[in-house]
Write a protein that holds these residues in place. Structure first.
Motif, PDB file in Angstrom:
ATOM      1  N   VAL A   1     -21.265  -3.702  -4.837  1.00  0.00           N
ATOM      2  CA  VAL A   1     -22.044  -2.473  -4.658  1.00  0.00           C
ATOM      3  C   VAL A   1     -21.115  -1.285  -4.435  1.00  0.00           C
ATOM      4  O   VAL A   1     -21.246  -0.231  -5.067  1.00  0.00           O
ATOM      5  CB  VAL A   1     -23.040  -2.617  -3.484  1.00  0.00           C
ATOM      6  N   THR A   2     -20.157  -1.460  -3.526  1.00  0.00           N
ATOM      7  CA  THR A   2     -19.244  -0.361  -3.199  1.00  0.00           C
ATOM      8  C   THR A   2     -18.407   0.031  -4.409  1.00  0.00           C
ATOM      9  O   THR A   2     -18.242   1.221  -4.699  1.00  0.00           O
ATOM     10  CB  THR A   2     -18.336  -0.743  -2.008  1.00  0.00           C
ATOM     11  N   ALA A   3     -17.895  -0.963  -5.125  1.00  0.00           N
ATOM     12  CA  ALA A   3     -17.085  -0.659  -6.310  1.00  0.00           C
ATOM     13  C   ALA A   3     -17.902   0.073  -7.365  1.00  0.00           C
ATOM     14  O   ALA A   3     -17.374   0.951  -8.064  1.00  0.00           O
ATOM     15  CB  ALA A   3     -16.495  -1.936  -6.896  1.00  0.00           C
ATOM     16  N   SER A   4     -19.169  -0.234  -7.477  1.00  0.00           N
ATOM     17  CA  SER A   4     -20.028   0.471  -8.434  1.00  0.00           C
ATOM     18  C   SER A   4     -20.148   1.947  -8.061  1.00  0.00           C
ATOM     19  O   SER A   4     -20.110   2.820  -8.931  1.00  0.00           O
ATOM     20  CB  SER A   4     -21.408  -0.180  -8.487  1.00  0.00           C
ATOM     21  N   LEU A   5     -20.264   2.218  -6.762  1.00  0.00           N
ATOM     22  CA  LEU A   5     -20.312   3.612  -6.298  1.00  0.00           C
ATOM     23  C   LEU A   5     -18.976   4.317  -6.530  1.00  0.00           C
ATOM     24  O   LEU A   5     -18.937   5.459  -6.992  1.00  0.00           O
ATOM     25  CB  LEU A   5     -20.679   3.657  -4.815  1.00  0.00           C
ATOM     26  N   VAL A   6     -17.895   3.623  -6.224  1.00  0.00           N
ATOM     27  CA  VAL A   6     -16.559   4.205  -6.406  1.00  0.00           C
ATOM     28  C   VAL A   6     -16.288   4.447  -7.889  1.00  0.00           C
ATOM     29  O   VAL A   6     -15.761   5.500  -8.267  1.00  0.00           O
ATOM     30  CB  VAL A   6     -15.475   3.293  -5.782  1.00  0.00           C
ATOM     31  N   ALA A   7     -16.652   3.495  -8.733  1.00  0.00           N
ATOM     32  CA  ALA A   7     -16.425   3.649 -10.178  1.00  0.00           C
ATOM     33  C   ALA A   7     -17.145   4.871 -10.716  1.00  0.00           C
ATOM     34  O   ALA A   7     -16.599   5.610 -11.542  1.00  0.00           O
ATOM     35  CB  ALA A   7     -16.881   2.391 -10.918  1.00  0.00           C
ATOM     36  N   LYS A   8     -18.354   5.105 -10.223  1.00  0.00           N
ATOM     37  CA  LYS A   8     -19.098   6.294 -10.645  1.00  0.00           C
ATOM     38  C   LYS A   8     -18.329   7.556 -10.265  1.00  0.00           C
ATOM     39  O   LYS A   8     -18.198   8.480 -11.059  1.00  0.00           O
ATOM     40  CB  LYS A   8     -20.486   6.288 -10.002  1.00  0.00           C
TER      41      LYS A   8
END
Length: 163
Positions: A66-73
């Motif tokens: 979840v966190t990586a998805s936010l960071v990737a965005k």
């Protein structure tokens, strides 16, 4: 006089009920998700549901994704499919035997592979920023155990890379 929490604070609450070492838990909120926990027979359980320790390790993988998805965005990176392997080494002397010491895992190792279009420098930033921002990773790291976080990029399938 109680202070109002910051607008960015989101409360997470779980209600648990059980007997022996088995428990039914309900995540409070709109969906009211229900899940179950039990323990290995050696710990007094019937092994009818995952151990709370498996949930702890599973929450680590899920929160990282979840966190990586936010960071990737934030970084303008595309992510595809994930695989995680997490291992926690637990010395049961304190938990089972009552020995003095810390009942925590001695070591937790995260191995993640994610499909991405990130260049090496951007991927390194994704990993470090995810580690910094992930609440569950921080719970583990700040607990004092040995924490290994090894991520590997994999190429995105051609269709995902186009968009």
């Amino acid at each position: 006089m109680a202070l109002s929490p910051k607008p960015s604070v989101v409360p997470f609450a779980v209600h648990g009920e059980g007997t022996g070492v088995a428990q039914t838990l309900t995540a409070e909120g709109d969906a009211g998700h229900v899940f179950h926990a039990d323990a290995y027979p050696a710990f007094g359980g019937a092994d009818s549901a995952p151990s709370p320790l498996f949930y702890a390790l599973g929450s680590l993988t899920s929160c990282n994704q979840v966190t990586a998805s936010l960071v990737a965005k934030d970084l303008g990176i595309t992510l595809g499919a994930w695989t995680f392997d997490v291992r926690g080494d637990l010395d049961t002397d304190v938990l089972v035997g009552g020995a003095d010491g810390n009942a925590n895992f001695d070591r937790v190792e995260v191995r993640a592979t994610v499909e991405t279009d990130a260049a090496p420098e951007a991927f390194a930033r994704l990993v470090s920023e995810t580690e910094r921002r992930c609440p569950v990773t921080q719970l583990f790291k700040r607990s004092g155990l040995e924490f290994v976080n090894d991520w590997t990029p994999a190429p995105l399938p051609a269709a995902a890379a186009r968009g």
